[in-house]
Design a protein around this motif. Structure first.
Motif, PDB file in Angstrom:
ATOM      1  N   LEU A   1      36.147  45.189  43.417  1.00 32.09           N
ATOM      2  CA  LEU A   1      35.814  44.144  44.383  1.00 32.09           C
ATOM      3  C   LEU A   1      36.844  43.027  44.239  1.00 32.09           C
ATOM      4  O   LEU A   1      36.631  42.046  43.525  1.00 32.09           O
TER       5      LEU A   1
ATOM      6  N   GLN B   1      38.168  39.751  49.524  1.00 34.06           N
ATOM      7  CA  GLN B   1      37.958  40.956  50.333  1.00 34.06           C
ATOM      8  C   GLN B   1      36.499  41.397  50.233  1.00 34.06           C
ATOM      9  O   GLN B   1      36.185  42.367  49.543  1.00 34.06           O
TER      10      GLN B   1
ATOM     11  N   ARG C   1      32.935  43.121  50.664  1.00 38.00           N
ATOM     12  CA  ARG C   1      32.635  44.525  50.961  1.00 38.00           C
ATOM     13  C   ARG C   1      31.164  44.656  51.328  1.00 38.00           C
ATOM     14  O   ARG C   1      30.299  44.251  50.557  1.00 38.00           O
TER      15      ARG C   1
ATOM     16  N   ARG D   1      26.543  42.065  51.279  1.00 43.16           N
ATOM     17  CA  ARG D   1      27.991  41.834  51.351  1.00 43.16           C
ATOM     18  C   ARG D   1      28.385  41.275  49.989  1.00 43.16           C
ATOM     19  O   ARG D   1      27.933  40.202  49.590  1.00 43.16           O
TER      20      ARG D   1
END
Length: 180
Positions: free
Chosen positions: A95, A99, A101, A111
């Motif tokens: 992670l 950015q 995810r 998220r």
């Protein structure tokens, strides 16, 4: 603690088996907030046998590296670590900072925002129905869980401003668990 066990790795394999069972029972991902290894970049301290053990027993997970995973505590050198070997093998999904995810969990998707060791944690402005999770490798403490002279910047109350917009924060680098 290892000296008390006849086979320390067998004990660890048992714990990881329990984690897999909980993941299956609750249909949830494993999210690791760093330090998969104690010294995961020095060949003498993280032998191939330990990496192979992780490949065999660690459940698939999403993670950020902690300082013990990183050569000289530098995220820029993550590709030189055992942590990165697990990423390259597809067992760990990294992670990276900046950015987010999305993870399709039910009933509400997550998220994940990764903050590996040394990454600056900044508030977010969420505008949808996802659960926003900060995955942070940093020391966070309460008056009951901190050590003497713990750094004030790690006190839970000092994190509140930086965590605005997040629904949940998952911290690594703590040696005593707590919920707030």
């Amino acid at each position: 603690f290892r000296a008390c066990e006849d086979d320390w790795l067998a004990v660890q394999a048992g714990y990881l088996r329990q984690v897999r069972e909980l993941m299956a029972e609750h249909r949830c991902p494993l999210i690791v907030a760093g330090d998969i290894f104690d010294d995961g970049w020095r060949p003498g301290r993280c032998p191939p046998a330990l990496i192979n053990f992780a490949l065999e027993h660690l459940p698939p997970c999403l993670a950020v590296p902690g300082q013990h995973d990183l050569p000289h505590h530098r995220y820029e050198d993550v590709s030189r670590s055992a942590y990165w070997t697990l990423c390259r093998a597809g067992l760990v999904i990294d992670l990276p900072p900046g950015q987010p995810r999305e993870i399709p969990t039910t009933p509400t998707p997550l998220r994940l925002h990764g903050f590996p060791w040394g990454a600056e944690v900044l508030p977010i402005h969420a505008h949808d129905l996802l659960i926003e999770v900060a995955v942070i490798h940093a020391y966070a403490w309460t008056p009951k869980t901190g050590y003497p002279d713990a750094p004030p910047a790690g006190r839970v109350s000092s994190w509140l401003e930086r965590l605005q917009g997040f629904d949940f924060a998952h911290f690594g680098d703590n040696h005593r668990q707590f919920l707030r």
